[in-house]
Design a protein around this motif. Structure first.
Motif, PDB file in Angstrom:
ATOM      1  N   ALA A  34      -8.013  32.392 -56.290  1.00  0.00           N
ATOM      2  CA  ALA A  34      -9.027  32.461 -55.352  1.00  0.00           C
ATOM      3  C   ALA A  34      -8.674  33.965 -55.104  1.00  0.00           C
ATOM      4  CB  ALA A  34      -9.018  31.981 -54.427  1.00  0.00           C
ATOM      5  N   GLY A  35      -7.195  34.300 -54.452  1.00  0.00           N
ATOM      6  CA  GLY A  35      -6.765  35.448 -53.882  1.00  0.00           C
ATOM      7  C   GLY A  35      -7.082  36.485 -54.958  1.00  0.00           C
ATOM      8  N   THR A  36      -6.476  36.785 -56.774  1.00  0.00           N
ATOM      9  CA  THR A  36      -6.344  36.859 -57.459  1.00  0.00           C
ATOM     10  C   THR A  36      -7.661  37.802 -57.693  1.00  0.00           C
ATOM     11  OG1 THR A  36      -4.417  35.888 -58.569  1.00  0.00           O
ATOM     12  CG2 THR A  36      -5.398  37.211 -60.031  1.00  0.00           C
ATOM     13  N   ALA A  37      -8.689  36.747 -57.759  1.00  0.00           N
ATOM     14  CA  ALA A  37     -10.160  36.836 -57.769  1.00  0.00           C
ATOM     15  C   ALA A  37     -10.977  38.002 -57.759  1.00  0.00           C
ATOM     16  CB  ALA A  37     -11.194  35.042 -57.955  1.00  0.00           C
ATOM     17  N   GLY A  38     -10.358  37.944 -55.203  1.00  0.00           N
ATOM     18  CA  GLY A  38     -11.204  38.533 -54.668  1.00  0.00           C
ATOM     19  C   GLY A  38     -10.427  39.920 -55.510  1.00  0.00           C
ATOM     20  N   TRP A  39      -9.068  40.301 -55.820  1.00  0.00           N
ATOM     21  CA  TRP A  39      -8.440  41.165 -55.619  1.00  0.00           C
ATOM     22  C   TRP A  39      -9.128  41.909 -56.998  1.00  0.00           C
ATOM     23  CZ3 TRP A  39      -4.240  42.225 -59.303  1.00  0.00           C
ATOM     24  CH2 TRP A  39      -3.653  43.383 -59.205  1.00  0.00           C
ATOM     25  N   PHE A  40      -9.000  41.059 -58.237  1.00  0.00           N
ATOM     26  CA  PHE A  40     -10.241  41.977 -59.014  1.00  0.00           C
ATOM     27  C   PHE A  40     -10.971  42.216 -58.868  1.00  0.00           C
ATOM     28  CE2 PHE A  40      -7.455  41.001 -63.420  1.00  0.00           C
ATOM     29  CZ  PHE A  40      -5.858  40.972 -62.548  1.00  0.00           C
ATOM     30  N   LYS A  46     -14.935  42.593 -63.024  1.00  0.00           N
ATOM     31  CA  LYS A  46     -15.918  41.820 -62.213  1.00  0.00           C
ATOM     32  C   LYS A  46     -16.079  40.727 -63.585  1.00  0.00           C
ATOM     33  CE  LYS A  46     -17.253  43.508 -58.329  1.00  0.00           C
ATOM     34  NZ  LYS A  46     -17.938  44.166 -57.221  1.00  0.00           N
ATOM     35  N   PRO A  47     -16.249  39.910 -63.728  1.00  0.00           N
ATOM     36  CA  PRO A  47     -16.263  38.866 -62.624  1.00  0.00           C
ATOM     37  C   PRO A  47     -15.194  38.476 -62.162  1.00  0.00           C
ATOM     38  CG  PRO A  47     -16.899  36.764 -64.421  1.00  0.00           C
ATOM     39  CD  PRO A  47     -16.963  38.605 -64.804  1.00  0.00           C
ATOM     40  N   GLY A  48     -14.361  38.256 -61.114  1.00  0.00           N
ATOM     41  CA  GLY A  48     -13.622  38.923 -60.894  1.00  0.00           C
ATOM     42  C   GLY A  48     -12.612  37.685 -60.805  1.00  0.00           C
ATOM     43  N   LEU A  82      -2.078  43.814 -71.290  1.00  0.00           N
ATOM     44  CA  LEU A  82      -2.329  43.620 -69.697  1.00  0.00           C
ATOM     45  C   LEU A  82      -1.329  44.889 -69.425  1.00  0.00           C
ATOM     46  CD1 LEU A  82      -0.446  39.915 -70.487  1.00  0.00           C
ATOM     47  CD2 LEU A  82      -2.291  40.445 -69.168  1.00  0.00           C
ATOM     48  N   MET A  83      -0.191  45.917 -69.591  1.00  0.00           N
ATOM     49  CA  MET A  83      -0.408  46.954 -69.196  1.00  0.00           C
ATOM     50  C   MET A  83      -0.957  47.571 -69.197  1.00  0.00           C
ATOM     51  SD  MET A  83       2.027  46.172 -67.541  1.00  0.00           S
ATOM     52  CE  MET A  83       1.098  44.465 -67.447  1.00  0.00           C
ATOM     53  N   PHE A  84      -1.620  48.369 -70.476  1.00  0.00           N
ATOM     54  CA  PHE A  84      -3.262  49.285 -70.641  1.00  0.00           C
ATOM     55  C   PHE A  84      -3.712  49.261 -69.180  1.00  0.00           C
ATOM     56  CE2 PHE A  84      -6.654  51.296 -71.643  1.00  0.00           C
ATOM     57  CZ  PHE A  84      -5.994  52.808 -71.770  1.00  0.00           C
ATOM     58  N   VAL A  85      -4.731  47.458 -69.172  1.00  0.00           N
ATOM     59  CA  VAL A  85      -5.319  47.555 -67.879  1.00  0.00           C
ATOM     60  C   VAL A  85      -5.196  47.781 -66.816  1.00  0.00           C
ATOM     61  CG1 VAL A  85      -6.878  45.653 -67.283  1.00  0.00           C
ATOM     62  CG2 VAL A  85      -7.120  45.629 -69.147  1.00  0.00           C
ATOM     63  N   ALA A  86      -3.689  47.049 -66.433  1.00  0.00           N
ATOM     64  CA  ALA A  86      -3.365  47.705 -65.455  1.00  0.00           C
ATOM     65  C   ALA A  86      -2.750  48.807 -64.863  1.00  0.00           C
ATOM     66  CB  ALA A  86      -2.214  46.526 -65.110  1.00  0.00           C
ATOM     67  N   ALA A  87      -2.668  49.614 -65.798  1.00  0.00           N
ATOM     68  CA  ALA A  87      -2.724  51.289 -65.400  1.00  0.00           C
ATOM     69  C   ALA A  87      -3.416  51.553 -65.569  1.00  0.00           C
ATOM     70  CB  ALA A  87      -1.220  51.819 -66.740  1.00  0.00           C
ATOM     71  N   TRP A  88      -4.567  51.249 -66.548  1.00  0.00           N
ATOM     72  CA  TRP A  88      -5.794  52.131 -66.460  1.00  0.00           C
ATOM     73  C   TRP A  88      -6.791  51.944 -64.542  1.00  0.00           C
ATOM     74  CZ3 TRP A  88      -7.702  56.471 -68.251  1.00  0.00           C
ATOM     75  CH2 TRP A  88      -8.671  56.340 -68.298  1.00  0.00           C
ATOM     76  N   THR A  89      -6.415  50.237 -64.731  1.00  0.00           N
ATOM     77  CA  THR A  89      -7.046  50.082 -63.543  1.00  0.00           C
ATOM     78  C   THR A  89      -6.789  49.979 -61.398  1.00  0.00           C
ATOM     79  OG1 THR A  89      -6.791  47.592 -63.366  1.00  0.00           O
ATOM     80  CG2 THR A  89      -9.121  48.276 -64.461  1.00  0.00           C
ATOM     81  N   VAL A  90      -5.645  50.046 -61.903  1.00  0.00           N
ATOM     82  CA  VAL A  90      -4.525  50.368 -60.795  1.00  0.00           C
ATOM     83  C   VAL A  90      -3.858  51.245 -60.312  1.00  0.00           C
ATOM     84  CG1 VAL A  90      -2.852  48.306 -58.892  1.00  0.00           C
ATOM     85  CG2 VAL A  90      -4.769  47.374 -60.530  1.00  0.00           C
ATOM     86  N   HIS A  91      -3.221  51.643 -61.798  1.00  0.00           N
ATOM     87  CA  HIS A  91      -2.353  52.760 -61.235  1.00  0.00           C
ATOM     88  C   HIS A  91      -2.429  54.396 -61.845  1.00  0.00           C
ATOM     89  CE1 HIS A  91       0.597  48.946 -60.442  1.00  0.00           C
ATOM     90  NE2 HIS A  91       0.312  48.961 -61.280  1.00  0.00           N
TER      91      HIS A  91
END
Length: 172
Positions: A34-40, A46-48, A82-91
């Protein structure tokens, strides 16, 4: 056992279990799914809850698959996506270096997984144990393995972003 095969085993296991631990943490860490979903949701994925489940499951499956050396280019593709999405959305807005929460770590994990797909998982792997006497083994390393990991991984990551990513509006 050669030093080469042991080194590949060491690299696969450390990379794979590191990724699997990230997935486990998304499921069972502080805040749980649930916490991970809220962060997403907060970052525009979306949907998280859907993305939290997909990310956690993919991290665990790709991590364990790479650690075991099972169909190695497929879990390596998971790392790339995974790392492409993480790099793009977060970093990406934080620059390169991890000390400023940049995308350095994402790059290292993705490239290391692609390198393993290119070299092959080695003799101490399920790929070798299950497929070394068949023609399938030839597609699990070398240029085939590398291309499967990169093309499938980028297609998955870019596709996920194109379909689902809606960045939040900039704060005034």
């Amino acid at each position: 056992m050669t030093a080469y095969d042991f080194a590949l085993l060491l690299l696969r296991v450390v990379l794979g279990l590191t990724m699997a631990a990230h997935g486990y943490n998304k499921f069972f860490g502080k805040g749980g799914l649930a916490g991970t979903a809220g962060w997403f949701d907060s970052m525009g994925m979306k949907p998280g809850i859907f993305h939290a489940r997909v990310a956690a499951s993919t991290e665990m499956a790709a991590g364990l698959g790479l650690a075991l050396g099972l169909l190695t280019p497929i879990p390596a593709a998971g790392f790339v996506a995974l790392m492409f999405v993480a790099a793009w959305t977060v970093h990406r807005h934080n620059g390169f270096f991890i000390v400023k929460e940049g995308w350095e770590y994402n790059l290292i994990l993705a490239v290391a997984a692609v390198a393993v797909a290119g070299t092959g998982a080695g003799k101490l792997s399920l790929d070798y144990a299950l497929f070394h006497t068949s023609g399938v083994y030839d597609y699990l390393h070398g240029w085939f393995g590398l291309l499967i990991a990169v093309v499938l991984g980028l297609a998955g990551g870019i596709g996920q972003l194109a379909i689902f990513y809606r960045p939040p509006a900039p704060k005034a």
